[in-house]
Design a protein around this motif. Structure first.
Motif, PDB file in Angstrom:
ATOM      1  N   GLY A  12       0.814  -1.217   0.000  1.00 14.55           N
ATOM      2  CA  GLY A  12       0.000   0.000   0.000  1.00 14.55           C
ATOM      3  C   GLY A  12       0.844   1.261   0.000  1.00 14.55           C
ATOM      4  O   GLY A  12       0.536   2.221  -0.713  1.00 14.55           O
ATOM      5  N   CYS A  14       3.914   1.523  -1.227  1.00 15.08           N
ATOM      6  CA  CYS A  14       4.517   1.635  -2.568  1.00 15.08           C
ATOM      7  C   CYS A  14       3.543   2.247  -3.579  1.00 15.08           C
ATOM      8  O   CYS A  14       3.876   3.206  -4.272  1.00 15.08           O
ATOM      9  CB  CYS A  14       4.965   0.265  -3.085  1.00 15.08           C
ATOM     10  SG  CYS A  14       6.463  -0.358  -2.316  1.00 15.08           S
ATOM     11  N   THR A  15       2.331   1.696  -3.666  1.00 17.35           N
ATOM     12  CA  THR A  15       1.392   2.184  -4.685  1.00 17.35           C
ATOM     13  C   THR A  15       0.906   3.600  -4.347  1.00 17.35           C
ATOM     14  O   THR A  15       0.497   4.341  -5.230  1.00 17.35           O
ATOM     15  CB  THR A  15       0.201   1.214  -4.883  1.00 17.35           C
ATOM     16  OG1 THR A  15      -0.332   0.838  -3.615  1.00 17.35           O
ATOM     17  CG2 THR A  15       0.639  -0.039  -5.618  1.00 17.35           C
ATOM     18  N   VAL A  17       2.876   6.065  -2.654  1.00 21.91           N
ATOM     19  CA  VAL A  17       3.930   7.079  -2.783  1.00 21.91           C
ATOM     20  C   VAL A  17       4.579   7.101  -4.174  1.00 21.91           C
ATOM     21  O   VAL A  17       5.413   7.968  -4.449  1.00 21.91           O
ATOM     22  CB  VAL A  17       5.048   6.906  -1.714  1.00 21.91           C
ATOM     23  CG1 VAL A  17       4.457   6.923  -0.308  1.00 21.91           C
ATOM     24  CG2 VAL A  17       5.863   5.643  -1.948  1.00 21.91           C
ATOM     25  N   ALA A  18       4.197   6.163  -5.055  1.00 20.66           N
ATOM     26  CA  ALA A  18       4.847   6.036  -6.365  1.00 20.66           C
ATOM     27  C   ALA A  18       4.853   7.342  -7.155  1.00 20.66           C
ATOM     28  O   ALA A  18       5.802   7.621  -7.894  1.00 20.66           O
ATOM     29  CB  ALA A  18       4.185   4.927  -7.185  1.00 20.66           C
ATOM     30  N   PRO A  21       8.089  10.581  -7.043  1.00 22.86           N
ATOM     31  CA  PRO A  21       9.193  10.893  -7.970  1.00 22.86           C
ATOM     32  C   PRO A  21       8.728  11.690  -9.192  1.00 22.86           C
ATOM     33  O   PRO A  21       9.468  12.543  -9.698  1.00 22.86           O
ATOM     34  CB  PRO A  21       9.696   9.509  -8.407  1.00 22.86           C
ATOM     35  CG  PRO A  21       9.220   8.558  -7.370  1.00 22.86           C
ATOM     36  CD  PRO A  21       7.972   9.135  -6.786  1.00 22.86           C
ATOM     37  N   GLN A  22       7.491  11.423  -9.647  1.00 20.94           N
ATOM     38  CA  GLN A  22       6.956  12.171 -10.790  1.00 20.94           C
ATOM     39  C   GLN A  22       6.678  13.635 -10.410  1.00 20.94           C
ATOM     40  O   GLN A  22       6.946  14.550 -11.197  1.00 20.94           O
ATOM     41  CB  GLN A  22       5.666  11.497 -11.290  1.00 20.94           C
ATOM     42  CG  GLN A  22       5.006  12.209 -12.464  1.00 20.94           C
ATOM     43  CD  GLN A  22       5.852  12.165 -13.723  1.00 20.94           C
ATOM     44  OE1 GLN A  22       5.971  11.133 -14.366  1.00 20.94           O
ATOM     45  NE2 GLN A  22       6.470  13.283 -14.097  1.00 20.94           N
TER      46      GLN A  22
ATOM     47  N   ASP B  34       9.757  13.526 -19.923  1.00 26.05           N
ATOM     48  CA  ASP B  34       9.198  14.152 -18.714  1.00 26.05           C
ATOM     49  C   ASP B  34       8.546  13.148 -17.761  1.00 26.05           C
ATOM     50  O   ASP B  34       8.079  13.518 -16.679  1.00 26.05           O
ATOM     51  CB  ASP B  34       8.150  15.211 -19.109  1.00 26.05           C
ATOM     52  CG  ASP B  34       8.715  16.224 -20.085  1.00 26.05           C
ATOM     53  OD1 ASP B  34       9.934  16.451 -20.043  1.00 26.05           O
ATOM     54  OD2 ASP B  34       7.943  16.782 -20.887  1.00 26.05           O
ATOM     55  N   SER B  36       8.546  10.086 -15.117  1.00 22.42           N
ATOM     56  CA  SER B  36       9.481   9.594 -14.109  1.00 22.42           C
ATOM     57  C   SER B  36       9.594   8.072 -14.121  1.00 22.42           C
ATOM     58  O   SER B  36       8.609   7.374 -13.879  1.00 22.42           O
ATOM     59  CB  SER B  36       9.008  10.050 -12.728  1.00 22.42           C
ATOM     60  OG  SER B  36       9.675   9.314 -11.729  1.00 22.42           O
ATOM     61  N   GLY B  38      11.157   6.416 -11.907  1.00 21.61           N
ATOM     62  CA  GLY B  38      10.996   6.056 -10.492  1.00 21.61           C
ATOM     63  C   GLY B  38       9.548   5.749 -10.155  1.00 21.61           C
ATOM     64  O   GLY B  38       9.256   4.802  -9.412  1.00 21.61           O
ATOM     65  N   MET B  39       8.614   6.529 -10.719  1.00 22.42           N
ATOM     66  CA  MET B  39       7.195   6.283 -10.469  1.00 22.42           C
ATOM     67  C   MET B  39       6.814   4.872 -10.890  1.00 22.42           C
ATOM     68  O   MET B  39       6.172   4.140 -10.132  1.00 22.42           O
ATOM     69  CB  MET B  39       6.319   7.303 -11.210  1.00 22.42           C
ATOM     70  CG  MET B  39       4.832   7.059 -11.016  1.00 22.42           C
ATOM     71  SD  MET B  39       3.790   8.414 -11.538  1.00 22.42           S
ATOM     72  CE  MET B  39       3.577   8.065 -13.272  1.00 22.42           C
ATOM     73  N   ILE B  42       8.506   2.028  -8.656  1.00 20.02           N
ATOM     74  CA  ILE B  42       7.848   1.863  -7.348  1.00 20.02           C
ATOM     75  C   ILE B  42       6.451   1.258  -7.528  1.00 20.02           C
ATOM     76  O   ILE B  42       6.020   0.397  -6.771  1.00 20.02           O
ATOM     77  CB  ILE B  42       7.771   3.209  -6.589  1.00 20.02           C
ATOM     78  CG1 ILE B  42       9.181   3.754  -6.325  1.00 20.02           C
ATOM     79  CG2 ILE B  42       7.026   3.034  -5.258  1.00 20.02           C
ATOM     80  CD1 ILE B  42       9.202   5.161  -5.748  1.00 20.02           C
ATOM     81  N   LEU B  43       5.756   1.702  -8.601  1.00 18.48           N
ATOM     82  CA  LEU B  43       4.419   1.183  -8.894  1.00 18.48           C
ATOM     83  C   LEU B  43       4.462  -0.315  -9.204  1.00 18.48           C
ATOM     84  O   LEU B  43       3.624  -1.091  -8.708  1.00 18.48           O
ATOM     85  CB  LEU B  43       3.864   1.956 -10.102  1.00 18.48           C
ATOM     86  CG  LEU B  43       2.394   2.317 -10.142  1.00 18.48           C
ATOM     87  CD1 LEU B  43       1.897   2.872  -8.814  1.00 18.48           C
ATOM     88  CD2 LEU B  43       2.159   3.356 -11.245  1.00 18.48           C
ATOM     89  N   ILE B  45       6.779  -2.494  -8.218  1.00 20.57           N
ATOM     90  CA  ILE B  45       7.075  -3.206  -6.961  1.00 20.57           C
ATOM     91  C   ILE B  45       5.791  -3.303  -6.121  1.00 20.57           C
ATOM     92  O   ILE B  45       5.440  -4.373  -5.608  1.00 20.57           O
ATOM     93  CB  ILE B  45       8.190  -2.483  -6.157  1.00 20.57           C
ATOM     94  CG1 ILE B  45       9.522  -2.544  -6.912  1.00 20.57           C
ATOM     95  CG2 ILE B  45       8.329  -3.093  -4.753  1.00 20.57           C
ATOM     96  CD1 ILE B  45      10.611  -1.630  -6.341  1.00 20.57           C
ATOM     97  N   GLY B  46       5.064  -2.177  -6.021  1.00 22.71           N
ATOM     98  CA  GLY B  46       3.835  -2.137  -5.212  1.00 22.71           C
ATOM     99  C   GLY B  46       2.772  -3.109  -5.698  1.00 22.71           C
ATOM    100  O   GLY B  46       2.233  -3.893  -4.909  1.00 22.71           O
ATOM    101  N   VAL B  47       2.470  -3.087  -7.007  1.00 19.39           N
ATOM    102  CA  VAL B  47       1.407  -3.970  -7.504  1.00 19.39           C
ATOM    103  C   VAL B  47       1.848  -5.430  -7.488  1.00 19.39           C
ATOM    104  O   VAL B  47       1.031  -6.328  -7.271  1.00 19.39           O
ATOM    105  CB  VAL B  47       0.847  -3.553  -8.895  1.00 19.39           C
ATOM    106  CG1 VAL B  47       0.113  -2.224  -8.801  1.00 19.39           C
ATOM    107  CG2 VAL B  47       1.917  -3.496  -9.961  1.00 19.39           C
ATOM    108  N   TRP B  50       1.125  -6.494  -4.100  1.00 18.38           N
ATOM    109  CA  TRP B  50      -0.321  -6.707  -3.981  1.00 18.38           C
ATOM    110  C   TRP B  50      -0.732  -8.065  -4.554  1.00 18.38           C
ATOM    111  O   TRP B  50      -1.623  -8.734  -4.027  1.00 18.38           O
ATOM    112  CB  TRP B  50      -1.116  -5.601  -4.677  1.00 18.38           C
ATOM    113  CG  TRP B  50      -1.334  -4.366  -3.850  1.00 18.38           C
ATOM    114  CD1 TRP B  50      -1.019  -3.086  -4.206  1.00 18.38           C
ATOM    115  CD2 TRP B  50      -1.922  -4.279  -2.538  1.00 18.38           C
ATOM    116  NE1 TRP B  50      -1.365  -2.221  -3.195  1.00 18.38           N
ATOM    117  CE2 TRP B  50      -1.912  -2.916  -2.169  1.00 18.38           C
ATOM    118  CE3 TRP B  50      -2.427  -5.221  -1.645  1.00 18.38           C
ATOM    119  CZ2 TRP B  50      -2.411  -2.479  -0.936  1.00 18.38           C
ATOM    120  CZ3 TRP B  50      -2.915  -4.787  -0.411  1.00 18.38           C
ATOM    121  CH2 TRP B  50      -2.904  -3.432  -0.079  1.00 18.38           C
TER     122      TRP B  50
END
Lengths: 86, 86
Positions: A12, A14-15, A17-18, A21-22, B34, B36, B38-39, B42-43, B45-47, B50
């Motif tokens: 939770g 991770c999804t 705060v992702a 960075p953007q 433009d 990221s 990083g977004m 992290i996304l 890794i998060g999903v 999940w």
């Protein structure tokens, strides 16, 4: 707190705060040309509906994570509107 | 199926498909400067976490929505790697 709960919390976080960075990238570069406004509009609608779902179900974790997501995605959408003409 | 379930499904569809406009934009413009990385890292890794959470809890909706999210975000990440030098 067992490891399943920890797994859910880490997932939770991770999804949620992702988008940070953007936000930082857009903030620093002041450029958002390649970023899709449609993505953030659909994302904001989605997490807003999750907040409503959390309220209906009286589920604090759903309200909290999606509330933070809604705030962060709104910041990103604001930056997109602010810089879209540059 | 009551309206609460419908609300959850609509919310889940929104947050799952939100990345599609970004994929289309990157695909057409071939530009991702433009956006990221990083977004999306992290996304993903998060999903992925999940999906693991869904498997542990034997929760099909969590596995399904996050599995689709993982696939879509991986497509976007692939496009970012492909076009990042342009």
């Amino acid at each position: 707190m067992n490891w399943e709960v920890v797994l859910g919390i880490v997932a939770g976080i991770c999804t949620t705060v992702a988008v940070i960075p953007q936000i930082i990238k857009a903030w620093k570069s002041k450029k958002v040309k390649d970023v899709s406004p449609g993505m953030f509009i659909i994302l904001m609608i989605g997490v807003a509906l999750w907040v409503v779902y959390g309220v209906v179900k009286n589920d604090i974790p759903i309200i909290a994570t999606n509330g933070v997501s809604l705030a962060l995605n709104s910041v990103m959408f604001y930056l997109m509107m602010k810089y879209k003409k540059d």
